[in-house]
Enzyme design. Structure first.
Site: not given
Length: 210
Positions: A121, A139
């Site tokens: 991420k 996310d």
């Protein structure tokens, strides 16, 4: 409706209602983006922005973070969740940046993943926002909305990332992820999604099943 059609429909609508959506973390340099993103794990961007306003003044360079006293850095970021582990990772990350990358943030996924505290991420966010490369940032909002809408049936971030990469044209990947965050905060919230005002409800697999 095919996933490809659904994805393109969401892109077209989000580009209209969220035309200027971008990362909500404050930063001025690639290093600041990297550290801010590491700090944001399981913490709100708003809280991170409050902390980094002073943090980036106190530690203006990679060398400053690499040479930081661990206990002092812990105190500097104490209001952020998991601050002890994050302080340790920031110091280790910056030491490696100095030792291997001449103090510069690398621009490949492979290299970024060798840095302490940096998962996919964080790496994707840096690749997309700093280096302008196609990137899917998965996310909690992206996970929730992509599953609800019907863009993926997978539950793990990495599998969702690969599913979205197949569906979303490279030039829209990063912007859509930021738009999903915005839509997740404003409309498609975790507990009580506002389906009655959602402008992509006609494309949403979960809504259409009701």
């Amino acid at each position: 409706m095919k996933k490809q059609e659904r994805a393109q429909g969401v892109i077209d609508i989000f580009n209209t209602i969220y035309p200027d959506t971008k990362c909500s973390l404050n930063y001025e340099t690639p290093l600041q983006m990297l550290i801010a993103t590491q700090l944001s794990a399981q913490c709100t961007d708003a809280r991170v922005n409050i902390v980094t306003a002073d943090l980036f003044k106190k530690y203006p360079s990679c060398e400053a973070f690499a040479n930081a006293d661990y206990d002092t850095l812990c105190d500097d970021i104490r209001s952020i969740g998991f601050f002890r582990n994050k302080a340790k990772n920031i110091i280790l990350c910056c030491k490696r940046l100095l030792e291997v990358y001449d103090g510069q943030v690398p621009d490949t996924m492979e290299d970024l993943l060798t840095l302490a505290g940096t998962g996919r991420k964080t790496a994707n966010l840096v690749l997309g926002d700093i280096f302008g490369k196609p990137a899917v940032v998965v996310d909690t909002h992206c996970m929730r909305l992509s599953r609800r809408i019907g863009l993926t049936t997978n539950e793990t971030p990495e599998k969702i990332e690969y599913d979205l990469k197949k569906l979303i044209p490279p030039e829209f990947q990063l912007s859509l992820c930021h738009q999903l965050v915005n839509h997740g905060r404003l409309v498609c919230t975790a507990r009580s999604p506002k389906c009655e005002i959602c402008q992509v409800s006609h494309l949403c697999k979960t809504y259409l099943k009701k």
